[in-house]
Design a protein around this motif. Structure first.
Motif, PDB file in Angstrom:
ATOM      1  N   ASN A 225      -0.631  33.788  58.676  1.00 44.15           N
ATOM      2  CA  ASN A 225      -0.479  32.383  59.074  1.00 44.15           C
ATOM      3  C   ASN A 225      -1.634  31.506  58.615  1.00 44.15           C
ATOM      4  O   ASN A 225      -1.429  30.381  58.140  1.00 44.15           O
ATOM      5  CB  ASN A 225      -0.354  32.291  60.597  1.00 44.15           C
ATOM      6  N   ASN A 226      -2.863  31.998  58.772  1.00 45.11           N
ATOM      7  CA  ASN A 226      -4.011  31.191  58.369  1.00 45.11           C
ATOM      8  C   ASN A 226      -4.020  30.930  56.876  1.00 45.11           C
ATOM      9  O   ASN A 226      -4.292  29.814  56.426  1.00 45.11           O
ATOM     10  CB  ASN A 226      -5.317  31.879  58.790  1.00 45.11           C
ATOM     11  N   GLU A 227      -3.722  31.944  56.072  1.00 42.40           N
ATOM     12  CA  GLU A 227      -3.674  31.758  54.635  1.00 42.40           C
ATOM     13  C   GLU A 227      -2.590  30.747  54.257  1.00 42.40           C
ATOM     14  O   GLU A 227      -2.779  29.906  53.374  1.00 42.40           O
ATOM     15  CB  GLU A 227      -3.413  33.082  53.927  1.00 42.40           C
ATOM     16  N   ARG A 228      -1.463  30.803  54.958  1.00 39.46           N
ATOM     17  CA  ARG A 228      -0.364  29.884  54.643  1.00 39.46           C
ATOM     18  C   ARG A 228      -0.773  28.429  54.866  1.00 39.46           C
ATOM     19  O   ARG A 228      -0.525  27.572  54.006  1.00 39.46           O
ATOM     20  CB  ARG A 228       0.858  30.230  55.490  1.00 39.46           C
ATOM     21  N   ILE A 229      -1.397  28.134  56.010  1.00 44.25           N
ATOM     22  CA  ILE A 229      -1.801  26.751  56.275  1.00 44.25           C
ATOM     23  C   ILE A 229      -2.894  26.317  55.306  1.00 44.25           C
ATOM     24  O   ILE A 229      -2.872  25.202  54.771  1.00 44.25           O
ATOM     25  CB  ILE A 229      -2.273  26.594  57.731  1.00 44.25           C
ATOM     26  N   ARG A 230      -3.844  27.192  55.047  1.00 41.80           N
ATOM     27  CA  ARG A 230      -4.941  26.828  54.138  1.00 41.80           C
ATOM     28  C   ARG A 230      -4.439  26.508  52.744  1.00 41.80           C
ATOM     29  O   ARG A 230      -4.859  25.517  52.129  1.00 41.80           O
ATOM     30  CB  ARG A 230      -5.977  27.956  54.071  1.00 41.80           C
ATOM     31  N   THR A 231      -3.532  27.304  52.233  1.00 38.05           N
ATOM     32  CA  THR A 231      -3.099  27.121  50.846  1.00 38.05           C
ATOM     33  C   THR A 231      -2.035  26.039  50.692  1.00 38.05           C
ATOM     34  O   THR A 231      -1.908  25.451  49.611  1.00 38.05           O
ATOM     35  CB  THR A 231      -2.571  28.449  50.267  1.00 38.05           C
ATOM     36  N   THR A 232      -1.285  25.757  51.759  1.00 39.15           N
ATOM     37  CA  THR A 232      -0.251  24.726  51.636  1.00 39.15           C
ATOM     38  C   THR A 232      -0.734  23.350  52.068  1.00 39.15           C
ATOM     39  O   THR A 232      -0.289  22.330  51.507  1.00 39.15           O
ATOM     40  CB  THR A 232       1.005  25.092  52.457  1.00 39.15           C
ATOM     41  N   TRP A 233      -1.638  23.303  53.044  1.00 39.02           N
ATOM     42  CA  TRP A 233      -2.136  21.991  53.478  1.00 39.02           C
ATOM     43  C   TRP A 233      -3.430  21.625  52.758  1.00 39.02           C
ATOM     44  O   TRP A 233      -3.537  20.561  52.166  1.00 39.02           O
ATOM     45  CB  TRP A 233      -2.381  21.983  54.985  1.00 39.02           C
ATOM     46  N   PHE A 234      -4.417  22.534  52.774  1.00 37.72           N
ATOM     47  CA  PHE A 234      -5.677  22.228  52.103  1.00 37.72           C
ATOM     48  C   PHE A 234      -5.583  22.661  50.645  1.00 37.72           C
ATOM     49  O   PHE A 234      -6.260  23.566  50.179  1.00 37.72           O
ATOM     50  CB  PHE A 234      -6.844  22.915  52.814  1.00 37.72           C
ATOM     51  N   ASP A 235      -4.694  21.962  49.919  1.00 37.89           N
ATOM     52  CA  ASP A 235      -4.432  22.305  48.522  1.00 37.89           C
ATOM     53  C   ASP A 235      -5.386  21.538  47.608  1.00 37.89           C
ATOM     54  O   ASP A 235      -6.322  20.866  48.062  1.00 37.89           O
ATOM     55  CB  ASP A 235      -2.968  22.014  48.173  1.00 37.89           C
TER      56      ASP A 235
END
Length: 254
Positions: A225-235
């Motif tokens: 989950n953390n990787e998903r938010i980091r890579t999709t939001w903090f792009d």
């Protein structure tokens, strides 16, 4: 501890006084300007070694180290006619006011040191950036959580720009709480959880044996989950926008 004078008793001024005096057996003598009279009187009522002076000149005359913490747009009014002898040390806590600008206002040859104290100096847990290094000033802030002297004001401006990100972090947490509310979670419950979540992050930052990149990796599972938010939001676009904002602020500070 030296005799400390404070011209300007706003939020940072209050935090400095509390950090210097709260729970200290041999607290320093602190002299406050009458600006922000209500706060100054309240602090003088709480701490035996704190006094409110009749005017700003009395603050200077009573002190060895004088911290100037008025708002930038109020400095000419607050400092008009002030005489600071060379045996005093001036700490410039005004955001966006360079030392040479303050020298033109004050005149004289008293040493001037810029500093960025944060509200957490009240807990004696704030690392304060100073410029240039000065033994008395650096010792003062070391007692308030630590000191980070930098060689020139160009480097100081970089740290000042970093400081400008604080309220963005709070707004980010408020946004998370608001999103949870949109999903039907009661505001009080969402805020309690978000606060707990990021208080834990704050505690982990105390582990200086791990870099920030290592801390991030330790909190992230590949594909989780953390990787998903980091890579999709903090792009890349989001990162570039942050860099642009910081570059613009740094340019204005210079």
């Amino acid at each position: 501890m030296k005799r400390i004078g404070l011209i300007g008793v706003g939020e940072i001024g209050r935090a400095l006084v509390e950090g210097l005096c709260e729970g200290i057996d041999e607290a320093p003598e602190v002299y406050l300007s009458p600006r922000g009279a209500r706060t100054a009187e309240e602090l003088a009522g709480r701490f035996e070694t704190v006094r409110v002076c009749a005017d700003n000149q009395a603050v200077v005359d009573s002190s060895e180290i004088v911290l100037i913490a008025v708002r930038r747009d109020q400095r000419y009014e607050a400092l008009a006619g002030l005489r600071v002898d060379g045996d005093r040390t001036v700490v410039n806590v005004m955001a966006g006011v360079r030392n040479d600008e303050l020298r033109k206002t004050l005149g004289g040859d008293a040493p001037i040191v810029r500093a960025i104290p944060l509200p957490t100096v009240r807990e004696r847990r704030s690392v304060t950036v100073t410029c240039p290094a000065h033994p008395l000033v650096d010792a003062l802030f070391e007692e308030l959580g630590g000191v980070l002297p930098v060689a020139d004001e160009a480097a100081f401006d970089v740290f000042s720009a970093l400081t400008g990100t604080l309220t963005t972090h709070y707004a980010y947490l408020a946004s998370l709480t608001g999103w949870a509310g949109e999903q039907g979670i009661a505001h009080a419950e969402a805020e309690r959880y978000v606060r707990s979540l990021f208080q834990g992050v704050g505690r982990s930052l105390g582990d200086e044996a791990r870099t920030l990149q290592q801390l991030a990796a330790d909190h992230e599972t590949p594909g989780g989950n953390n990787e998903r938010i980091r890579t999709t939001w903090f792009d890349a676009a989001n990162s570039a926008a942050l860099t642009t904002a910081l570059d613009g602020l740094l340019s204005d500070l210079g």
